[in-house]
Write a protein that holds these residues in place. Structure first.
Motif, mmCIF file in Angstrom:
data_model
loop_
_atom_site.group_PDB
_atom_site.id
_atom_site.type_symbol
_atom_site.label_atom_id
_atom_site.label_comp_id
_atom_site.label_asym_id
_atom_site.label_seq_id
_atom_site.Cartn_x
_atom_site.Cartn_y
_atom_site.Cartn_z
ATOM 1 N N LYS A 192 -6.674 -11.617 6.547
ATOM 2 C CA LYS A 192 -5.382 -11.064 6.160
ATOM 3 C C LYS A 192 -5.456 -10.594 4.722
ATOM 4 O O LYS A 192 -6.110 -11.213 3.890
ATOM 5 C CB LYS A 192 -4.293 -12.114 6.314
ATOM 6 N N PRO A 193 -4.772 -9.510 4.395
ATOM 7 C CA PRO A 193 -4.772 -9.068 2.997
ATOM 8 C C PRO A 193 -4.056 -10.085 2.120
ATOM 9 O O PRO A 193 -3.091 -10.725 2.546
ATOM 10 C CB PRO A 193 -4.011 -7.739 3.038
ATOM 11 N N ILE A 194 -4.569 -10.252 0.928
ATOM 12 C CA ILE A 194 -3.957 -11.191 -0.011
ATOM 13 C C ILE A 194 -2.689 -10.562 -0.557
ATOM 14 O O ILE A 194 -2.704 -9.456 -1.085
ATOM 15 C CB ILE A 194 -4.925 -11.504 -1.161
ATOM 16 N N GLU A 196 6.717 -10.173 -2.530
ATOM 17 C CA GLU A 196 5.314 -10.242 -2.119
ATOM 18 C C GLU A 196 4.831 -8.918 -1.549
ATOM 19 O O GLU A 196 3.723 -8.838 -1.031
ATOM 20 C CB GLU A 196 5.118 -11.378 -1.115
ATOM 21 N N GLN A 197 5.632 -7.892 -1.631
ATOM 22 C CA GLN A 197 5.243 -6.569 -1.138
ATOM 23 C C GLN A 197 4.644 -5.779 -2.293
ATOM 24 O O GLN A 197 5.355 -5.235 -3.130
ATOM 25 C CB GLN A 197 6.456 -5.833 -0.571
ATOM 26 N N SER A 198 3.323 -5.749 -2.329
ATOM 27 C CA SER A 198 2.649 -5.036 -3.402
ATOM 28 C C SER A 198 1.435 -4.323 -2.832
ATOM 29 O O SER A 198 0.994 -4.600 -1.716
ATOM 30 C CB SER A 198 2.233 -6.004 -4.510
ATOM 31 N N GLN A 199 0.916 -3.415 -3.610
ATOM 32 C CA GLN A 199 -0.289 -2.692 -3.209
ATOM 33 C C GLN A 199 -1.194 -2.539 -4.411
ATOM 34 O O GLN A 199 -0.747 -2.576 -5.545
ATOM 35 C CB GLN A 199 0.068 -1.320 -2.634
ATOM 36 N N ASN A 250 -5.247 -3.808 -10.775
ATOM 37 C CA ASN A 250 -3.807 -3.662 -10.971
ATOM 38 C C ASN A 250 -3.110 -3.629 -9.633
ATOM 39 O O ASN A 250 -3.669 -3.158 -8.632
ATOM 40 C CB ASN A 250 -3.483 -2.365 -11.713
ATOM 41 N N TYR A 251 -1.888 -4.102 -9.598
ATOM 42 C CA TYR A 251 -1.048 -4.051 -8.412
ATOM 43 C C TYR A 251 0.278 -3.423 -8.798
ATOM 44 O O TYR A 251 0.719 -3.527 -9.936
ATOM 45 C CB TYR A 251 -0.807 -5.463 -7.857
ATOM 46 N N GLN A 298 4.158 -2.618 -12.486
ATOM 47 C CA GLN A 298 2.729 -2.816 -12.351
ATOM 48 C C GLN A 298 2.363 -4.169 -12.953
ATOM 49 O O GLN A 298 2.888 -4.559 -13.988
ATOM 50 C CB GLN A 298 1.986 -1.688 -13.063
ATOM 51 N N PHE A 299 1.447 -4.891 -12.297
ATOM 52 C CA PHE A 299 1.045 -6.199 -12.797
ATOM 53 C C PHE A 299 -0.380 -6.479 -12.370
ATOM 54 O O PHE A 299 -0.953 -5.782 -11.543
ATOM 55 C CB PHE A 299 1.999 -7.292 -12.300
#
Length: 113
Positions: A11-13, A23-26, A36-37, A45-46
């Motif tokens: 599963k994607p982290i 928790e919805q990030s890319q 970066n996400y 961005q983080f």
């Protein structure tokens, strides 16, 4: 064959946004070697982990004690390798520097009137 199944089933982290908690990030590229996400919710961005940079509280206390005991800023800089301006700012925050009254900061021209 087993390895490829593990890769496909993994599963994607999901990264948690430090700003909104979503928790919805890319993934959003790299900067200085770190991934970066971007949050899909708030568009901030983080990065995955943040590292505190700077001097420890113990180092700060040691330097302010040295200043309080009578060493000059340049002497402390020579002993510790910490910039004298950094030590000055720490001493200022601790209230160790003398407060100069505002009347001493005015020019002498205003007194001649």
């Amino acid at each position: 064959m087993v390895l490829s199944q593990c890769i496909l089933e993994s599963k994607p982290i999901s990264m948690k946004c430090p700003h909104c908690g979503s928790e919805q990030s890319q993934k959003d590229g790299h900067r200085r070697g770190k991934q970066n996400y971007r949050c899909k919710n708030c568009s901030r961005q983080f990065i995955e982990t943040y590292v505190h940079r700077g001097y420890s509280d113990d180092t700060r206390q040691i330097c302010t004690r040295m200043y309080h005991s009578g060493l000059t800023l340049r002497e402390i800089e020579g002993l510790t390798g910490i910039s004298h301006s950094t030590i000055y700012n720490w001493a200022k925050q601790e209230g160790l520097l003398p407060i100069v009254p505002k009347e001493n900061l005015t020019s002498d021209d205003s007194d001649s009137g």
